[in-house]
Design an enzyme around this catalytic site. Structure first.
Site, PDB file in Angstrom:
ATOM      1  N   HIS A   1       1.045  -1.147  -0.122  1.00  0.00           N
ATOM      2  CA  HIS A   1       0.117   0.125  -0.152  1.00  0.00           C
ATOM      3  C   HIS A   1       0.769   1.348  -0.038  1.00  0.00           C
ATOM      4  O   HIS A   1       0.684   2.282  -0.965  1.00  0.00           O
ATOM      5  CB  HIS A   1      -0.811   0.047   1.134  1.00  0.00           C
ATOM      6  CG  HIS A   1      -1.980   1.323   1.388  1.00  0.00           C
ATOM      7  ND1 HIS A   1      -3.097   1.203   0.998  1.00  0.00           N
ATOM      8  CD2 HIS A   1      -1.477   2.328   2.024  1.00  0.00           C
ATOM      9  CE1 HIS A   1      -3.480   2.349   1.426  1.00  0.00           C
ATOM     10  NE2 HIS A   1      -2.456   3.306   1.950  1.00  0.00           N
ATOM     11  N   GLU A   2       1.985   1.272   0.819  1.00  0.00           N
ATOM     12  CA  GLU A   2       2.741   2.547   0.785  1.00  0.00           C
ATOM     13  C   GLU A   2       3.732   2.585  -0.322  1.00  0.00           C
ATOM     14  O   GLU A   2       3.915   3.556  -0.704  1.00  0.00           O
ATOM     15  CB  GLU A   2       3.685   2.430   2.121  1.00  0.00           C
ATOM     16  CG  GLU A   2       2.800   2.288   3.706  1.00  0.00           C
ATOM     17  CD  GLU A   2       1.964   3.777   3.775  1.00  0.00           C
ATOM     18  OE1 GLU A   2       2.596   4.665   3.119  1.00  0.00           O
ATOM     19  OE2 GLU A   2       0.961   3.718   4.425  1.00  0.00           O
TER      20      GLU A   2
ATOM     21  N   HIS B   1       1.845   4.570  -2.880  1.00  0.00           N
ATOM     22  CA  HIS B   1       2.154   6.136  -2.776  1.00  0.00           C
ATOM     23  C   HIS B   1       3.632   6.264  -3.315  1.00  0.00           C
ATOM     24  O   HIS B   1       3.624   7.286  -3.706  1.00  0.00           O
ATOM     25  CB  HIS B   1       2.280   6.406  -1.291  1.00  0.00           C
ATOM     26  CG  HIS B   1       0.661   6.038  -0.469  1.00  0.00           C
ATOM     27  ND1 HIS B   1      -0.346   6.635  -1.060  1.00  0.00           N
ATOM     28  CD2 HIS B   1       0.230   5.634   0.616  1.00  0.00           C
ATOM     29  CE1 HIS B   1      -1.628   6.374  -0.549  1.00  0.00           C
ATOM     30  NE2 HIS B   1      -1.050   5.722   0.599  1.00  0.00           N
TER      31      HIS B   1
END
Length: 377
Positions: free
Chosen positions: A25-26, A29
């Site tokens: 998920h990170e 980003h």
């Protein structure tokens, strides 16, 4: 298996699920930030104190921390939880400021923020698409093969051979669609649209409630109409079709999540059914014991959950940032810093309250409060 090894297995399984998913998920980003030229100052794999790490040629510090439950990425210019510019940011040289998160256009910041949840959905789509490619897709039609005597379906007048076309105004294409709809709605009244001998008809039925326990002792309330499927239909899925099957299956699961959340908000489903990290750890251990297929499917489900939860319009979460960006786009100017600050304080309080509630639920599901009451009594 003794209790202590079971607990260790649950913790290991939970780390194997949550750790990589939050890291990816990170990573979403991070990659979106790199695409738009934002410098990542820090990428932590895990939380807490740094155990080991290195700094790459771009100046990003890659940290390996001692709590292996996910991680975070911190961009240059992202100097507070609300991602608001600060006096420190304004004092940066122009060349450095250009590489910061806050220097980017609104749509670029929105893409960077949305990239995390989107990555979670992509992971689920790939897993579910691969399952469809390997095992095929269940396309069993909505024709009632059997109607259980005395069931809600029988009471409503449904018969074997009827083809169900919609439940509660929502069209159903496969028997799986019917099952997902009814399982989430025990005790609810629903309008059943169906065809009999080519004639369209409608009846009202109250979905029955079945309380089941799995082999691990978990109890579930499941809605049932009392309709059995006809001849099962399992269709082969090609390589080109598999991604679309993954997308539609992910969308169907998300629809179930929206339905479940709506039921909790409206009081039709008790908040005690909301699971937190303790219960999720137990479920992860159970799925790991059931085999790799079940465990990987759980990873897909939790990945969808992470993406869905992070898109909720709650400040502190990605969805809260996106909501503020939407307001900024409509107003054509940023939201006032004091409003953002109070919004994020409220969002943080709401998240902490939710975490406390689900933890209490989790402990209750394992009999902690009942046992404690017995000891006190």
């Amino acid at each position: 298996m003794t209790e202590i090894p079971a607990i260790l297995l649950a913790l290991l399984a939970f780390v194997l699920v949550i750790g990589p998913l939050v890291f990816l998920h990170e990573g979403g980003h991070y990659l979106a930030g790199r695409l738009f030229g934002v410098k990542a100052e820090e990428f932590s794999i895990g939380f807490g104190r740094e155990v080991a790490g290195f700094t790459d040629k771009r100046g990003t510090r890659w940290r390996f921390s001692w709590i292996p439950l996910g991680g975070f990425v911190r961009f240059a210019g992202d100097m507070n939880p609300a991602s608001e510019p600060t006096a420190e940011w304004l004092q940066l040289p122009a060349a450095e400021r250009e590489k910061t998160f806050q220097a980017k256009k609104l749509w670029q910041r929105a893409i960077i923020v949305a990239a995390g949840p989107v990555t979670n959905f992509i992971i689920a789509i790939l897993i579910l698409g691969a399952f469809a490619l390997i095992y095929g897709q269940n396309r069993t039609p909505t024709v009632a093969g059997t109607v259980v005597e005395g069931s809600p379906a029988a009471t409503a007048g449904l018969q074997a051979g009827d083809r169900i076309t919609a439940l509660g105004g929502r069209s159903v294409d496969t028997f799986g669609d019917m099952a997902r709809y009814t399982q989430l709605r025990p005790g609810e009244r629903v309008t059943v649209a169906f065809e009999r001998d080519g004639e369209a008809r409608k009846v009202d039925a109250v979905i029955g409630t079945l309380v089941e326990r799995d082999r691990f002792g978990n109890e579930y309330r499941i809605g049932q109409l009392g309709i059995g499927p006809g001849e099962p239909v399992l269709e082969k899925v090609g390589v080109l079709e598999a991604p679309w099957v993954g997308i539609t299956t992910t969308a169907s699961i998300m629809q179930s999540m929206v339905d479940g959340l709506g039921q909790i908000i409206t009081g039709r489903r008790p908040v005690s059914e909301m699971a937190g990290p303790i219960r999720m750890a137990g479920i992860s251990g159970q799925r790991l014991m059931m085999g790799p297929t079940e465990f990987v499917f759980l990873i897909a489900l939790i990945s969808i959950n992470l993406g869905f939860i992070n898109l909720l319009p709650i400040p502190v979460l990605d969805g809260g940032h996106l909501l503020l960006y939407a307001v900024e786009a409509v107003r054509r100017k940023p939201v006032e810093p004091q409003v953002v600050e109070w919004a994020f304080r409220g969002g943080l309080a709401a998240i902490l309250a939710l975490m406390l509630m689900v933890t209490v639920n989790d402990l209750g599901s394992y009999g902690v409060w009942k046992n404690l009451a017995g000891l006190i009594g």
